[in-house]
Design a protein around this motif. Sequence first.
Motif: not given
Length: 449
Positions: A110-124
């Motif tokens: 569950v990622a804060d929308v202001s930490m969206s930079w973490a989305l590619p890292l997580a999905t990878a």
Amino acid sequence: MAAAASQPRVMVLPLPAQGHVIPLMELSHRLVEHGFEIDFVNTEFNHGRVLGALAEKGAVPGGLHMLSIPDGLGPADDHTDIGALVKGLPTAMSGRLEEMIRSRKTKWMVADVSMSWALPLATAAGVRVALFCTYSAAAFKLRMNLPKLIEDGVLDENGNVMRHERVQLMPPVNAAEIPWVSLGSTPERRRTNIQNVLKTNRLMPLAETIICNTFMEMEPDALALLPNALSLGPLVATTSRPAGHFLPQDLACLTWLDRHAPGSVVYVAFGSSGVLDATRFQELADGLALSGRPFLWVVRPNFTTGVEEDWFDVFKRRVDGTGLVVGWAPQQRVLSHPSVACFVSHCGWNSTMEAMLHGVPFLCWPYFADQFCNQSYVCNVWGTGVKLCRDERGVVTKEEIESKIARLLGEDEIKARAATWKHKACASITKGGSSYQNLLKLVNLLREQ
């Protein structure tokens, strides 16, 4: 409830700011109650502050694991400068965050929308992601509409306002009050804000759902435009458990409130990050004194600049017996106290939700980010508050404060509407309510492998 073996471990990643940690901490508590193991990831600086503010033993329940990662700043740097933090967080946190995901076998984030930079890292790394919106659904939709506002010539790509007009969204706001414009204290920071939003907007499809700290009855129009959103609010901690505050709370103010008549006290608090200069601070102080009403005023460390300590000591002696000044208050318990009549607020989204939950009318004093959108909701849509107006210098004068306090406390219709919204907010989170049902949907989603 013990965590079942089949249930995934959920990592929660807030932006390292007070207003972002608090609602995500409350969501974490609710997920723990449904049997999940939660890894709550703070920066090392905020990790120490949160644990330091938890005075009572056993405040962190089993199932909630408090973890930390360096934020990339040095010992002499200002760890509360969100602008500086946001710029360096991806570089500082990415490697350690990826290691943590793999070592703890994380299935969901569950990622804060202001930490969206973490989305590619997580999905990878094979992690499924739910985004958490720490502001209103309307502000989130406004964020997603920024490219269209630039295309239409309302803003340019540097965040400069090209057409000073009313942006007709829900609720309407002036172009200069768009959150990522008003948040920019310098042209460079404004440009950084806008470019960061444009960049991270493109990452949003990586998330499977958007969790919103709001409720269906509160924002039906905005939520209708976000088909993959789950509204779970108000995500407000019960008064008996900690909420992730960075500062110790002054509980003595509750005894002080007990000595006052129902609906008599003006509560004043401006959140965790805003700052008033000496002129605005002194006008506020004098306005509260002029009102003749009992008041509880939260003046946290570094809330003002340029105010002489001697001046403030004289002021506190002058209002002794009428006003009480504290460094940080247990806001939930204050807003739920029967003696509180109204809330002079910066209109941060957490404070807005808390006051709505407790039926407290607002005096609105926003100064950046989504606070202007929230003021528009309060004054123009819900009808639960009154706007404090600035003079030609941009200052809210003591006369304005005195006048609006008197007006608000005499407005029975506003009080009645606030009471109605309290009923709706409480109903949404009780069994069968809209937010209660959406929480169950989220729980079922997070249980998927």
